[in-house]
Design a protein around this motif. Structure first.
Motif, PDB file in Angstrom:
ATOM      1  N   ASP A  58     -11.553  20.388 -10.745  1.00 24.48           N
ATOM      2  CA  ASP A  58     -10.667  20.361 -11.901  1.00 24.48           C
ATOM      3  C   ASP A  58     -10.339  21.745 -12.409  1.00 24.48           C
ATOM      4  N   THR A  59     -11.085  22.750 -11.929  1.00 23.66           N
ATOM      5  CA  THR A  59     -10.867  24.103 -12.425  1.00 23.66           C
ATOM      6  C   THR A  59      -9.535  24.641 -11.920  1.00 23.66           C
ATOM      7  N   ASP A  60      -8.776  25.204 -12.784  1.00 22.99           N
ATOM      8  CA  ASP A  60      -7.447  25.690 -12.441  1.00 22.99           C
ATOM      9  C   ASP A  60      -7.538  26.974 -11.654  1.00 22.99           C
ATOM     10  N   THR A  61      -7.116  26.928 -10.390  1.00 30.03           N
ATOM     11  CA  THR A  61      -7.061  28.153  -9.599  1.00 30.03           C
ATOM     12  C   THR A  61      -5.638  28.421  -9.122  1.00 30.03           C
ATOM     13  N   GLU A  62      -4.687  27.799  -9.764  1.00 28.29           N
ATOM     14  CA  GLU A  62      -3.294  28.021  -9.377  1.00 28.29           C
ATOM     15  C   GLU A  62      -2.813  29.343  -9.963  1.00 28.29           C
ATOM     16  N   THR A  63      -3.339  30.422  -9.400  1.00 24.38           N
ATOM     17  CA  THR A  63      -3.023  31.737  -9.943  1.00 24.38           C
ATOM     18  C   THR A  63      -2.296  32.575  -8.906  1.00 24.38           C
ATOM     19  N   ALA A  64      -1.542  31.935  -8.063  1.00 27.02           N
ATOM     20  CA  ALA A  64      -0.894  32.644  -6.985  1.00 27.02           C
ATOM     21  C   ALA A  64       0.119  33.656  -7.495  1.00 27.02           C
ATOM     22  N   THR A  65       0.195  34.756  -6.785  1.00 32.74           N
ATOM     23  CA  THR A  65       1.249  35.716  -7.048  1.00 32.74           C
ATOM     24  C   THR A  65       2.042  35.872  -5.759  1.00 32.74           C
ATOM     25  N   ALA A  66       3.295  36.158  -5.874  1.00 35.51           N
ATOM     26  CA  ALA A  66       4.137  36.255  -4.692  1.00 35.51           C
ATOM     27  C   ALA A  66       3.660  37.374  -3.781  1.00 35.51           C
ATOM     28  N   VAL A  67       3.648  37.094  -2.493  1.00 32.62           N
ATOM     29  CA  VAL A  67       3.290  38.124  -1.522  1.00 32.62           C
ATOM     30  C   VAL A  67       4.400  39.148  -1.483  1.00 32.62           C
ATOM     31  N   GLN A  68       4.033  40.414  -1.663  1.00 34.08           N
ATOM     32  CA  GLN A  68       5.035  41.467  -1.688  1.00 34.08           C
ATOM     33  C   GLN A  68       4.782  42.427  -0.528  1.00 34.08           C
ATOM     34  N   ALA A  69       5.747  42.588   0.317  1.00 32.59           N
ATOM     35  CA  ALA A  69       5.604  43.539   1.415  1.00 32.59           C
ATOM     36  C   ALA A  69       6.985  43.859   1.958  1.00 32.59           C
ATOM     37  N   THR A  70       7.142  45.061   2.426  1.00 31.20           N
ATOM     38  CA  THR A  70       8.395  45.409   3.072  1.00 31.20           C
ATOM     39  C   THR A  70       8.433  44.705   4.406  1.00 31.20           C
ATOM     40  N   SER A  71       9.599  44.644   5.021  1.00 28.31           N
ATOM     41  CA  SER A  71       9.687  43.996   6.331  1.00 28.31           C
ATOM     42  C   SER A  71       8.786  44.698   7.339  1.00 28.31           C
ATOM     43  N   GLU A 457      -6.276  30.946   0.956  1.00 26.12           N
ATOM     44  CA  GLU A 457      -6.192  29.497   1.111  1.00 26.12           C
ATOM     45  C   GLU A 457      -6.024  28.811  -0.241  1.00 26.12           C
ATOM     46  N   PHE A 458      -6.637  29.368  -1.275  1.00 22.79           N
ATOM     47  CA  PHE A 458      -6.653  28.695  -2.570  1.00 22.79           C
ATOM     48  C   PHE A 458      -5.309  28.708  -3.281  1.00 22.79           C
ATOM     49  N   ASN A 459      -4.392  29.572  -2.881  1.00 23.33           N
ATOM     50  CA  ASN A 459      -3.103  29.600  -3.586  1.00 23.33           C
ATOM     51  C   ASN A 459      -1.913  29.757  -2.640  1.00 23.33           C
ATOM     52  N   ASP A 460      -2.112  29.334  -1.390  1.00 23.69           N
ATOM     53  CA  ASP A 460      -1.004  29.273  -0.430  1.00 23.69           C
ATOM     54  C   ASP A 460      -0.369  30.633  -0.171  1.00 23.69           C
ATOM     55  N   GLN A 461      -1.187  31.662  -0.118  1.00 22.99           N
ATOM     56  CA  GLN A 461      -0.643  32.978   0.205  1.00 22.99           C
ATOM     57  C   GLN A 461      -0.500  33.202   1.708  1.00 22.99           C
ATOM     58  N   ILE A 462      -1.013  32.293   2.516  1.00 14.81           N
ATOM     59  CA  ILE A 462      -1.009  32.513   3.965  1.00 14.81           C
ATOM     60  C   ILE A 462       0.245  31.909   4.588  1.00 14.81           C
ATOM     61  N   GLU A 463       0.239  30.590   4.767  1.00 10.07           N
ATOM     62  CA  GLU A 463       1.408  29.963   5.387  1.00 10.07           C
ATOM     63  C   GLU A 463       2.667  30.174   4.555  1.00 10.07           C
ATOM     64  N   GLY A 464       2.511  30.120   3.236  1.00 12.16           N
ATOM     65  CA  GLY A 464       3.676  30.272   2.378  1.00 12.16           C
ATOM     66  C   GLY A 464       3.933  31.698   1.959  1.00 12.16           C
ATOM     67  N   GLY A 465       3.172  32.645   2.519  1.00 17.31           N
ATOM     68  CA  GLY A 465       3.331  34.040   2.126  1.00 17.31           C
ATOM     69  C   GLY A 465       3.310  34.983   3.317  1.00 17.31           C
ATOM     70  N   TRP A 466       2.111  35.432   3.678  1.00 16.81           N
ATOM     71  CA  TRP A 466       2.012  36.443   4.729  1.00 16.81           C
ATOM     72  C   TRP A 466       2.589  35.965   6.064  1.00 16.81           C
ATOM     73  N   LEU A 467       2.429  34.679   6.363  1.00 18.38           N
ATOM     74  CA  LEU A 467       2.912  34.169   7.654  1.00 18.38           C
ATOM     75  C   LEU A 467       4.221  33.400   7.530  1.00 18.38           C
ATOM     76  N   GLU A 468       4.922  33.589   6.440  1.00 17.47           N
ATOM     77  CA  GLU A 468       6.172  32.874   6.251  1.00 17.47           C
ATOM     78  C   GLU A 468       7.133  33.142   7.410  1.00 17.47           C
ATOM     79  N   GLY A 469       7.585  32.083   8.028  1.00 17.56           N
ATOM     80  CA  GLY A 469       8.537  32.198   9.130  1.00 17.56           C
ATOM     81  C   GLY A 469       7.910  32.268  10.495  1.00 17.56           C
ATOM     82  N   VAL A 470       6.592  32.520  10.579  1.00 16.16           N
ATOM     83  CA  VAL A 470       5.961  32.654  11.899  1.00 16.16           C
ATOM     84  C   VAL A 470       4.708  31.788  12.028  1.00 16.16           C
ATOM     85  N   ALA A 471       4.364  31.023  11.009  1.00 17.02           N
ATOM     86  CA  ALA A 471       3.123  30.250  11.034  1.00 17.02           C
ATOM     87  C   ALA A 471       3.044  29.316  12.235  1.00 17.02           C
TER      88      ALA A 471
END
Length: 628
Positions: A58-71, A457-471
């Motif tokens: 029940d603990t709120d861990t939805e603290t994701a921040t957008a992955v920021q990186a140049t191409s 894993e806890f805030n979808d920074q992987i598939e929805g962030g760092w690996l966006e488009g190549v997962a």
């Protein structure tokens, strides 16, 4: 273990391993134990995984921040992740959320799901900010926490590390504050900074003084930076990567309040701040200036080694701090601190004393929280059955660590020197079950979906962030199942055949002994699941859990294992550079895991390399200077 020091750095096994055990200065790796004491004889952090007192989920861990990186940076991150995914230099099993405890019995504290508790760590930041104060009807005039080492044997020289006192949290100020969830930095002992292509400028907080009344000056800050670099801190890779003799010319004071650090080459601000932020300002010139002078003036490596030995063997039992509490005394059971009225944040603090009680085992720490003997814990693993015994007044927060248990392979040992065997293991291990069992009902362990060296894993920074488009190009190896057909195909290709239910090669069974630290109770449970998976598949696996000091101090550090347990990422960092630097470039990788410099891996991005033979460290180095 993982053992990230100068609190976050993990340049060597000693810093990483000791940090975990609390016997060293900083760094990583071994990091924090999840069980009892850590990596060596005394532990400073039992980094935990967490749960809410009723239901951690029940603990709120939805603290994701957008992955920021140049191409460019994103491409390099993806390429390193792909190399890791395809060659498995380590097998990331789970990612953790740490449990942090705060009592609300006599205290006003922020809620468990508030942004304020997502700091490194709440027990040291909340009191400073006036967010851990006595309630109006409280008669408690003392904050009470726990410490691993015997109080009267504790000392406060971070470059020694042995019996490094946990009271350091309130005795010394960190350079900056860091929010683990949002990955944001704010000034503290360093109130302002500027990062340029050639230099980093640090400005000392106005009004900050040492507990003997001396003003904190730029000299003290320069001392801290220099001693950390001389002792092997990772910041040295960007300041004096090839010549320690250049440190004295590259870390200088501009005036009484400004330090200038000259870089050997441009570096990412994200990386530099991550190495600067966790430093605790300890290097009072009257206390440590002589060591700085000896190291600055060393004529050669032998003189520098001798001067460094003097520093690392020195003990400071009664420190001159700069934090909101000052050292008062210590006996066999507790360290006592009193409020330092001249600290800039003194007006925020309503409690006159703080104490740290000697609690060398997790069991004792659990009981102290259950019985309201202690007011909280920075981070500590507590299984659900004990969480259920906590009083309603004990709040449990979950804090992301960007770190977790992994299987480390010794590349000089058969059969794990064969990538096909490593991949077969990955297919067989049910990471979801291992994480669930390791978390002991707390939901504080998350199975790694893509074994790639990436956290989030806890805030979808992987598939929805760092690996966006190549997962889709990445192998999951079945995080929630044992993919026995894929594993069997790989083993047959490697020359094994299954006879009488056991995989064999040349008449010898495929054996996988897994060593680890017995004091890390959650790891022990996780490995039991892994061993069961492997046995069911026909591999003769066994769990060999050793005393913490034996495992970290001997077997692990000497590479005396086939498969070993260790943190697979650089804890508390979200930016992937740190994880890949740990996997491919750390002392552990080179000396404990005997990782080769080159790998054979399929290519993800043609722009990054033109052949399947790759030296990952080269891409890691390139990432360090890539803009985000």
């Amino acid at each position: 273990m993982a053992n990230n020091h100068t609190d976050h750095e993990h340049q060597s096994i000693l810093s990483r391993r000791r940090f975990v055990s609390g016997v060293s200065l900083a760094g990583i790796a071994g990091l924090a134990g999840c069980g009892g004491q850590q990596a060596q004889q005394t532990a400073t952090e039992a980094s935990g995984d967490g749960g809410d007192e009723t239901d951690a989920g029940d603990t709120d861990t939805e603290t994701a921040t957008a992955v920021q990186a140049t191409s460019e940076a994103q491409r390099k991150i993806q390429e390193l992740a792909y190399i890791t995914n395809q060659t498995l230099p380590v097998l990331p099993v789970m990612e953790k959320l740490a449990q942090s405890f705060q009592s609300t019995d006599d205290w006003n504290v922020p809620g468990a799901d508030s942004d304020a508790v997502q700091t490194y760590w709440p027990t040291e930041w909340l009191p400073r900010e006036g967010q851990w104060t006595a309630t109006d009807d409280s008669d408690d005039d003392r904050l009470t926490f726990a410490q691993w080492a015997v109080p009267q044997d504790s000392q406060y020289n971070p470059w020694n590390g042995q019996n490094y006192g946990e009271a350091r949290r309130l005795l010394f100020d960190r350079f900056m504050k860091y929010n683990l969830a949002t990955q944001e930095y704010t000034g503290y002992a360093i109130q302002d900074w500027e990062v340029g292509e050639e230099t980093v400028s640090l400005t000392v907080r106005e009004g900050l003084t040492w507990h003997n009344g001396d003003a904190v000056t730029a000299t003290d800050v320069a001392n801290q930076v220099k001693l950390d670099i001389y002792n092997g801190g990772s910041l040295g890779n960007f300041v004096a990567p090839e010549d320690m003799g250049a440190v004295s010319d590259r870390v200088t004071t501009v005036d009484e309040s400004t330090v200038e650090i000259t870089l050997a080459e441009p570096a990412s601000e994200t990386i530099l701040l991550a190495y600067l932020q966790p430093k605790r300002l300890t290097a009072h010139d009257d206390s440590y200036g002589e060591f700085v002078t000896a190291l600055d003036e060393a004529a050669d490596e032998d003189e520098r080694a001798s001067a460094l030995s003097d520093l690392t063997n020195d003990t400071t039992p009664e420190p001159v701090g700069c934090g909101p509490f000052q050292f008062e005394d210590a006996d066999s059971q507790r360290t006592l601190l009193t409020k330092y009225e001249d600290h800039p944040d003194a007006d925020n603090i309503t409690v006159p004393e703080a104490e740290y009680l000697y609690k060398p085992q997790n069991q004792g720490r659990w009981n102290s929280l259950i019985n309201n003997e202690t007011d909280g814990s920075a981070t500590l693993f507590m299984p659900q059955n004990r969480l259920n015994q906590l009083p309603d007044s004990m709040q449990v927060s979950l804090i992301p660590r960007h770190w977790g248990m992994g299987l480390m392979f010794n590349f000089e040992e058969e059969p794990v020197d064969d990538v096909r065997v490593r991949k077969a293991i990955a297919h067989v291990v049910n990471r979801e079950n291992a994480a669930l069992n390791s978390g002991a009902g707390t939901q504080s362990k998350l199975a790694v979906t893509y074994p790639s060296g990436l956290t989030g894993e806890f805030n979808d920074q992987i598939e929805g962030g760092w690996l966006e488009g190549v997962a889709d190009e990445f192998e999951t190896y079945g995080p929630g199942e044992s993919q026995t057909e894929a594993a069997a195909s790989l083993l047959r290709d490697a020359g094994y055949e299954k006879q009488n239910g056991t995989w064999q090669k040349d008449g010898e069974p495929l054996e996988l002994p897994i060593k680890g630290p017995s004091g890390f109770s959650d790891w022990v449970t996780g490995v039991e699941t892994i061993v069961s998976n492997l046995k069911d598949f026909g591999i003769k696996a066994e769990s060999i859990m050793l005393d913490n000091s034996t495992y970290w101090g001997s077997d692990y550090s000497n590479g005396d294992f086939v498969v070993g347990l260790q943190g697979w990422a650089s804890y508390d960092h979200s930016y992937p550079y740190f994880h890949f630097d740990w996997i491919f470039n750390s002392w552990d990788a080179k000396n404990a895991w005997n990782l080769p410099g080159e790998f054979e891996s399929p290519i993800l991005h043609d722009e990054e390399r033109d052949g399947e033979t790759v030296t990952p460290v080269d891409i890691v180095d390139e990432l360090s200077t890539a803009n985000q």
